[in-house]
Design a protein around this motif. Structure first.
Motif, mmCIF file in Angstrom:
data_model
loop_
_atom_site.group_PDB
_atom_site.id
_atom_site.type_symbol
_atom_site.label_atom_id
_atom_site.label_comp_id
_atom_site.label_asym_id
_atom_site.label_seq_id
_atom_site.Cartn_x
_atom_site.Cartn_y
_atom_site.Cartn_z
ATOM 1 N N THR A 62 0.837 -1.202 0.000
ATOM 2 C CA THR A 62 0.000 0.000 0.000
ATOM 3 C C THR A 62 0.872 1.253 0.000
ATOM 4 O OG1 THR A 62 -1.787 -1.138 1.160
ATOM 5 C CG2 THR A 62 -1.778 1.271 1.281
ATOM 6 N N ALA A 63 1.900 1.266 0.845
ATOM 7 C CA ALA A 63 2.814 2.416 0.902
ATOM 8 C C ALA A 63 3.516 2.609 -0.434
ATOM 9 C CB ALA A 63 3.831 2.227 2.022
ATOM 10 N N LYS A 79 3.912 14.481 -0.681
ATOM 11 C CA LYS A 79 3.252 14.114 0.574
ATOM 12 C C LYS A 79 3.930 12.896 1.201
ATOM 13 C CE LYS A 79 -1.261 12.962 2.499
ATOM 14 N NZ LYS A 79 -2.701 12.868 2.223
ATOM 15 N N TYR A 80 4.284 11.917 0.360
ATOM 16 C CA TYR A 80 4.882 10.675 0.841
ATOM 17 C C TYR A 80 6.339 10.609 0.403
ATOM 18 C CZ TYR A 80 -0.100 9.434 0.968
ATOM 19 O OH TYR A 80 -1.449 9.411 1.190
ATOM 20 N N ASN A 81 7.234 10.304 1.349
ATOM 21 C CA ASN A 81 8.654 10.242 1.019
ATOM 22 C C ASN A 81 9.277 8.879 1.283
ATOM 23 O OD1 ASN A 81 9.108 13.024 0.172
ATOM 24 N ND2 ASN A 81 8.553 13.522 2.268
ATOM 25 N N GLY A 82 8.941 8.234 2.368
ATOM 26 C CA GLY A 82 9.510 6.933 2.711
ATOM 27 C C GLY A 82 8.410 5.972 3.125
ATOM 28 N N LEU A 84 7.918 3.916 5.884
ATOM 29 C CA LEU A 84 7.355 4.016 7.239
ATOM 30 C C LEU A 84 6.610 5.326 7.435
ATOM 31 C CD1 LEU A 84 10.209 2.411 9.354
ATOM 32 C CD2 LEU A 84 8.074 1.379 8.560
ATOM 33 N N GLU A 85 7.163 6.406 6.886
ATOM 34 C CA GLU A 85 6.479 7.700 6.985
ATOM 35 C C GLU A 85 5.123 7.636 6.271
ATOM 36 O OE1 GLU A 85 6.955 12.338 5.511
ATOM 37 O OE2 GLU A 85 8.573 10.920 5.145
ATOM 38 N N ILE A 90 -0.846 7.475 6.402
ATOM 39 C CA ILE A 90 -2.091 6.782 6.045
ATOM 40 C C ILE A 90 -2.866 6.408 7.304
ATOM 41 C CG2 ILE A 90 -3.065 4.688 5.020
ATOM 42 C CD1 ILE A 90 -0.662 4.731 3.050
ATOM 43 N N ALA A 91 -2.192 5.823 8.287
ATOM 44 C CA ALA A 91 -2.861 5.421 9.531
ATOM 45 C C ALA A 91 -3.439 6.619 10.264
ATOM 46 C CB ALA A 91 -1.889 4.657 10.419
#
Length: 129
Positions: A62-63, A79-82, A84-85, A90-91
Motif C-alpha cells: 500500500t505504501a 506528501k509521501y517520502n519513505g 514508514l512515513e 495513512i494510519a
C-alpha cells in the motif's frame, strides 16, 4: 518480507502434514491419482502460505503504491517520502485499517499464484530425470 514468510510457512505446513515429494508411476491410474492428491495438498499449503504472507506484505505494498502514484506539487513537495512515513500518514489520516486497502484481491492473487506456481514447480521437479 513476502517470500521469507511464504516459503517458511509452506515448509512448516508441509512438515506438519508430513508431505513429501514422491515419484509415482503416472502411467497407472493409481500413480496418477496419488500424484494428483499430492499436488492438491501442495497447492493447499501454498495457498494458505501465500494468503498468510500477504498479511505482512500488504501494508508495504500500500505504501509503495501511494508513493508511486503521488503527484508532486508545483513547488516540488511530495506528501509521501519513505515507506514508514507513508504508513504513519495513512494510519493517521485514514485510520489503521487503511494500510490494508486492497487486501482481499491481493490475498486471492498471491494465494492462488503460490498454489499454482508451487504445484507446477513440484510437478516439473518430479518429471526431471
Amino acid at each position: 518480507t513476502y517470500n521469507g514468510i511464504y516459503f517458511a510457512t509452506q515448509a512448516e505446513l508441509k512438515k506438519l502434514l508430513h508431505l513429501q515429494i514422491h515419484h509415482y508411476d503416472e502411467s497407472t491410474s493409481e500413480g496418477f491419482r496419488a500424484h494428483l492428491w499430492e499436488m492438491l495438498q501442495t497447492s493447499s499449503c501454498a495457498f494458505v502460505a501465500g494468503s498468510f504472507a500477504t498479511c505482512f506484505n500488504a501494508p508495504f505494498d500500500t505504501a509503495k503504491s501511494r508513493i508511486q502514484q503521488q503527484v508532486t506539487s508545483p513547488c516540488g513537495k511530495r506528501k509521501y517520502n519513505g515507506t514508514l512515513e507513508t504508513l504513519m500518514i495513512i494510519a493517521k489520516e485514514e485510520g489503521p485499517r487503511a494500510v490494508y486497502k486492497g487486501f482481499v484481491p491481493k490475498m486471492w492473487r498471491m494465494g492462488l499464484g503460490g498454489a499454482v506456481g508451487m504445484a507446477a514447480f513440484e510437478t516439473a521437479h518430479v518429471l526431471m530425470p
